[in-house]
Write a protein that holds these residues in place. Structure first.
Motif, PDB file in Angstrom:
ATOM      1  N   LYS A  21       0.830  -1.191   0.000  1.00  0.00           N
ATOM      2  CA  LYS A  21       0.000   0.000   0.000  1.00  0.00           C
ATOM      3  C   LYS A  21       0.872   1.253   0.000  1.00  0.00           C
ATOM      4  CE  LYS A  21      -3.995   2.022   2.232  1.00  0.00           C
ATOM      5  NZ  LYS A  21      -4.864   2.027   3.414  1.00  0.00           N
ATOM      6  N   ARG A  22       2.010   1.167   0.726  1.00  0.00           N
ATOM      7  CA  ARG A  22       2.906   2.322   0.750  1.00  0.00           C
ATOM      8  C   ARG A  22       3.479   2.577  -0.629  1.00  0.00           C
ATOM      9  NH1 ARG A  22       7.130   2.934   4.998  1.00  0.00           N
ATOM     10  NH2 ARG A  22       8.150   1.310   3.806  1.00  0.00           N
ATOM     11  N   LEU A  24       2.075   1.900  -3.466  1.00  0.00           N
ATOM     12  CA  LEU A  24       1.027   2.477  -4.306  1.00  0.00           C
ATOM     13  C   LEU A  24       0.838   3.958  -3.972  1.00  0.00           C
ATOM     14  CD1 LEU A  24      -1.149   2.222  -6.429  1.00  0.00           C
ATOM     15  CD2 LEU A  24      -2.718   1.384  -4.690  1.00  0.00           C
ATOM     16  N   GLN A  25       0.842   4.286  -2.666  1.00  0.00           N
ATOM     17  CA  GLN A  25       0.708   5.690  -2.289  1.00  0.00           C
ATOM     18  C   GLN A  25       1.870   6.515  -2.843  1.00  0.00           C
ATOM     19  OE1 GLN A  25      -1.210   8.006   0.574  1.00  0.00           O
ATOM     20  NE2 GLN A  25      -0.328   9.055  -1.187  1.00  0.00           N
ATOM     21  N   GLU A  26       3.089   5.959  -2.734  1.00  0.00           N
ATOM     22  CA  GLU A  26       4.260   6.698  -3.219  1.00  0.00           C
ATOM     23  C   GLU A  26       4.208   6.879  -4.727  1.00  0.00           C
ATOM     24  OE1 GLU A  26       8.202   5.468  -1.760  1.00  0.00           O
ATOM     25  OE2 GLU A  26       7.107   4.493  -0.145  1.00  0.00           O
ATOM     26  N   THR A  28       1.533   6.820  -6.663  1.00  0.00           N
ATOM     27  CA  THR A  28       0.459   7.748  -6.997  1.00  0.00           C
ATOM     28  C   THR A  28       0.905   9.176  -6.760  1.00  0.00           C
ATOM     29  OG1 THR A  28      -1.013   6.060  -6.155  1.00  0.00           O
ATOM     30  CG2 THR A  28      -1.994   8.170  -6.655  1.00  0.00           C
ATOM     31  N   ARG A  29       1.579   9.391  -5.619  1.00  0.00           N
ATOM     32  CA  ARG A  29       2.025  10.741  -5.284  1.00  0.00           C
ATOM     33  C   ARG A  29       3.045  11.222  -6.308  1.00  0.00           C
ATOM     34  NH1 ARG A  29       3.242  11.209   0.823  1.00  0.00           N
ATOM     35  NH2 ARG A  29       0.984  11.274   0.989  1.00  0.00           N
ATOM     36  N   TRP A  31       3.308  10.293  -9.374  1.00  0.00           N
ATOM     37  CA  TRP A  31       2.610  10.548 -10.643  1.00  0.00           C
ATOM     38  C   TRP A  31       1.904  11.904 -10.606  1.00  0.00           C
ATOM     39  CZ3 TRP A  31      -3.019   9.849 -11.361  1.00  0.00           C
ATOM     40  CH2 TRP A  31      -3.410  10.043 -12.683  1.00  0.00           C
TER      41      TRP A  31
ATOM     42  N   LEU B   9      -3.833  17.433 -13.295  1.00  0.00           N
ATOM     43  CA  LEU B   9      -4.658  16.258 -13.588  1.00  0.00           C
ATOM     44  C   LEU B   9      -5.925  16.642 -14.336  1.00  0.00           C
ATOM     45  CD1 LEU B   9      -4.415  14.306 -10.211  1.00  0.00           C
ATOM     46  CD2 LEU B   9      -3.017  14.083 -12.254  1.00  0.00           C
ATOM     47  N   LEU B  17      -8.160   8.299 -10.007  1.00  0.00           N
ATOM     48  CA  LEU B  17      -7.679   8.358  -8.620  1.00  0.00           C
ATOM     49  C   LEU B  17      -8.778   8.007  -7.635  1.00  0.00           C
ATOM     50  CD1 LEU B  17      -5.515  11.546  -8.072  1.00  0.00           C
ATOM     51  CD2 LEU B  17      -4.839   9.177  -7.853  1.00  0.00           C
ATOM     52  N   MET B  20      -9.523   4.591  -6.398  1.00  0.00           N
ATOM     53  CA  MET B  20      -8.663   3.935  -5.414  1.00  0.00           C
ATOM     54  C   MET B  20      -9.212   4.085  -3.999  1.00  0.00           C
ATOM     55  SD  MET B  20      -4.876   4.966  -6.646  1.00  0.00           S
ATOM     56  CE  MET B  20      -4.349   4.884  -8.337  1.00  0.00           C
ATOM     57  N   LEU B  37      -1.350  -6.523  -6.646  1.00  0.00           N
ATOM     58  CA  LEU B  37      -0.135  -5.714  -6.536  1.00  0.00           C
ATOM     59  C   LEU B  37      -0.196  -4.764  -5.346  1.00  0.00           C
ATOM     60  CD1 LEU B  37       0.302  -4.837 -10.290  1.00  0.00           C
ATOM     61  CD2 LEU B  37       1.885  -6.173  -8.921  1.00  0.00           C
ATOM     62  N   SER B  38      -1.410  -4.316  -5.007  1.00  0.00           N
ATOM     63  CA  SER B  38      -1.545  -3.399  -3.878  1.00  0.00           C
ATOM     64  C   SER B  38      -1.790  -4.173  -2.585  1.00  0.00           C
ATOM     65  CB  SER B  38      -2.672  -2.412  -4.148  1.00  0.00           C
ATOM     66  OG  SER B  38      -3.828  -3.113  -4.533  1.00  0.00           O
ATOM     67  N   GLY B  39      -1.443  -5.439  -2.545  1.00  0.00           N
ATOM     68  CA  GLY B  39      -1.631  -6.250  -1.340  1.00  0.00           C
ATOM     69  C   GLY B  39      -2.739  -7.272  -1.521  1.00  0.00           C
ATOM     70  N   VAL B 128       5.421   6.678   5.337  1.00  0.00           N
ATOM     71  CA  VAL B 128       4.674   7.480   4.381  1.00  0.00           C
ATOM     72  C   VAL B 128       3.421   8.020   5.055  1.00  0.00           C
ATOM     73  CG1 VAL B 128       3.349   7.397   2.260  1.00  0.00           C
ATOM     74  CG2 VAL B 128       5.482   6.158   2.415  1.00  0.00           C
ATOM     75  N   LEU B 130      -0.181   8.976   4.694  1.00  0.00           N
ATOM     76  CA  LEU B 130      -1.218   8.697   3.703  1.00  0.00           C
ATOM     77  C   LEU B 130      -2.075   9.927   3.471  1.00  0.00           C
ATOM     78  CD1 LEU B 130      -2.431   5.131   4.670  1.00  0.00           C
ATOM     79  CD2 LEU B 130      -0.766   5.804   2.966  1.00  0.00           C
ATOM     80  N   SER B 131      -2.476  10.109   2.225  1.00  0.00           N
ATOM     81  CA  SER B 131      -3.387  11.207   1.904  1.00  0.00           C
ATOM     82  C   SER B 131      -4.434  10.636   0.964  1.00  0.00           C
ATOM     83  CB  SER B 131      -2.596  12.341   1.261  1.00  0.00           C
ATOM     84  OG  SER B 131      -1.955  11.888   0.100  1.00  0.00           O
ATOM     85  N   PHE B 134      -6.163   7.376  -0.117  1.00  0.00           N
ATOM     86  CA  PHE B 134      -5.820   6.194   0.677  1.00  0.00           C
ATOM     87  C   PHE B 134      -6.195   6.333   2.151  1.00  0.00           C
ATOM     88  CE2 PHE B 134      -2.896   6.338  -2.929  1.00  0.00           C
ATOM     89  CZ  PHE B 134      -3.185   5.121  -3.488  1.00  0.00           C
TER      90      PHE B 134
END
Lengths: 220, 264
Positions: A21-22, A24-26, A28-29, A31, B9, B17, B20, B37-39, B128, B130-131, B134
């Motif tokens: 998940k981290r 994906l967040q990284e 996305t950020r 991008w 964007l 986005l 998600m 891929l995202s878990g 990280v 999160l924003s 997520f």
């Protein structure tokens, strides 16, 4: 593995957000930032891209294996996996293409100093150098060679600088990730604001850059 | 090969986005955990509720494998409250964004500090913050009475593809959403006056604005800011030179001047 890694392993809060998940967040950020910032941002140094690319490759191999057995139960899982795969590929593709469009626009600028060159990945650097060389050769053979030798350079900086650079003063939107002081420069006056977490702020990219770099804010 | 889109964007990218965002589903069929891929996705066991990304929830919904639990903020009562707040209580600013820490605590007991991003010392070890999308802003445990960053996109997707899960009052919800879109669009337009005004000091806050509203107005808003900067470029350079001279000249005078600037 050093002591920090071991400490991190036993730290319960470290696993609060799972690695995938981290990533994906990284991603996305990165991008969103690349799509919004007026200049090319540094290539992620922590191997984020290689990591994500590797897992995409493994996932594709898994899909190839799974398509072999036609059990209806795995069939639906396959659809889900492929849908997600496409979403990841879209993110990666869009990120890389956004970078290429910036490199194309200001090739000579990003090749001019070592600091700027270090923002490009190895592949991007090879692309930019070869593209520029091809272009220069083409110009030389078609018209530049008939110019006096003093006027044949494409990166002449005497007088007016020929190398165009991106406008670092253009305005951007950022979201504050923590409470922080936001300082900006305006036409009539310079100002500062006590920013709170989740604030969406408009300011110049040159002023926003330090906040984004130290992780107090992200581009939106 | 290079991306032909302008900076910032676009609408479809914002919608991508928003997909998600996590939403809560009630599965109607068993489904084993899938290694994504995202878990790994949580295994689905009816009737236990699970949080899944919106794109997956919509896929399950279309195949009638699950129902979507609408987030509390999409309830007509909550939307009506926000409309009231946006029009009567704070007619000139957007309503507050969703608080991060309280919701993080609900979804991840004990880990609130890290996820909410309130812990300032956590960046050293690569954690990280999160924003959206997520932050679990659209699950059934999100608070009512706030709009999340992706409110319009998620609401639109749920009305279109999961209308029957919204309790039969989609037209009422649609009406309230339209009211919100209009009242907030007017605020966005009014913000142009602040953008061009003197004394903003180059920093303007749009706290509480949504992703789609930003995408909609990005060209206009940034165009105004950049336009004002370019028109006032000469004035600004002259002011900076003057201030520099003052700083170099009498120390006391210069200090007083810069304090005034900060106060604005």
């Amino acid at each position: 593995m050093d002591i920090d890694d071991i400490l991190r392993e036993v730290d319960p809060t470290f696993h609060a957000v799972p690695q995938e998940k981290r990533s994906l967040q990284e991603l996305t950020r990165a991008w969103i930032a690349e799509r919004s910032a007026p200049e090319l941002l540094p290539w992620p140094a922590d191997g984020l891209f290689e990591r994500v690319n590797g897992s995409i490759k493994r996932q594709i191999e898994k899909v190839e294996e799974m398509t072999g057995d036609m059990d209806p139960k795995t069939n639906f899982a396959l659809i889900v996996i492929q849908t997600e795969l496409e979403r990841f590929k879209y993110l990666i593709r869009s990120y890389l293409r956004a970078r290429i469009s910036k490199i194309d626009k200001h090739t000579l600028h990003y090749l001019s100093t070592d600091a700027l060159r270090s923002r490009l990945s190895e592949m991007e650097l090879a692309y930019a150098t070869r593209h520029q060389a091809l272009l220069h050769n083409h110009y030389l053979s078609s018209f530049l060679s008939s110019f006096p030798s003093g006027l044949q350079n494409l990166n002449d900086s005497a007088g007016i600088n020929m190398v165009e650079s991106p406008d670092l003063e253009s305005a951007v939107f950022i979201r504050l990730l923590k409470d922080t002081l936001v300082e900006g420069r305006g036409v009539d006056s310079d100002g500062a604001m006590d920013g709170r977490e989740s604030d969406i702020v408009i300011l110049r990219w040159a002023d926003a850059k330090p906040l984004v770099e130290n992780g107090s804010a992200e581009l939106v | 090969m290079a991306l032909p889109l302008p900076l910032g964007l676009t609408h479809s990218e914002v919608a991508f986005l928003a997909e998600m965002e996590l939403v809560t589903v009630v599965p109607r069929q068993r489904l084993e955990s899938i290694d994504l891929l995202s878990g790994k996705t949580p295994p689905l066991r009816p009737p236990h509720r699970t949080d899944l990304p919106l794109w997956l929830a919509l896929l399950l919904k279309k195949q009638r494998r699950a129902n979507i639990v609408p987030p509390p903020w999409l309830h007509p009562a909550s939307l009506a409250e926000i409309v009231h707040r946006e029009t009567k209580v704070h007619p000139s600013s957007f309503s507050e964004p969703m608080p991060t820490s309280s919701r993080a605590r609900q979804s991840q007991p004990g880990y609130a500090g890290r996820i909410g991003g309130n812990n300032n010392s956590d960046n050293g070890n690569g954690e990280v913050i999160l924003s959206p999308p997520f932050q679990s802003n659209c699950t059934s445990s999100a608070p009512a009475g706030y709009l999340p960053y992706h409110w319009l996109e998620v609401a639109e997707a749920l009305i279109t593809h999961a209308g029957d899960d919204l309790g039969g009052n989609t037209s009422e919800i649609r009406g309230l959403l339209r009211d919100l879109v209009e009242v907030r669009a007017a605020k966005m337009r009014d913000s142009a006056e602040t953008l061009g005004a003197e004394g903003t000091g180059g920093v303007v806050s749009l706290r509480g604005v949504g992703a789609m509203e930003l995408a909609e107005n990005r060209g206009f808003v940034l165009g105004v800011v950049d336009g004002v900067r370019k028109i006032g470029g000469a004035v600004e350079t002259a002011r900076r030179e003057r201030e520099e001279e003052m700083d170099l000249g009498g120390g006391g005078y210069g200090d007083g001047d810069s304090d005034d600037d900060m106060g604005i």
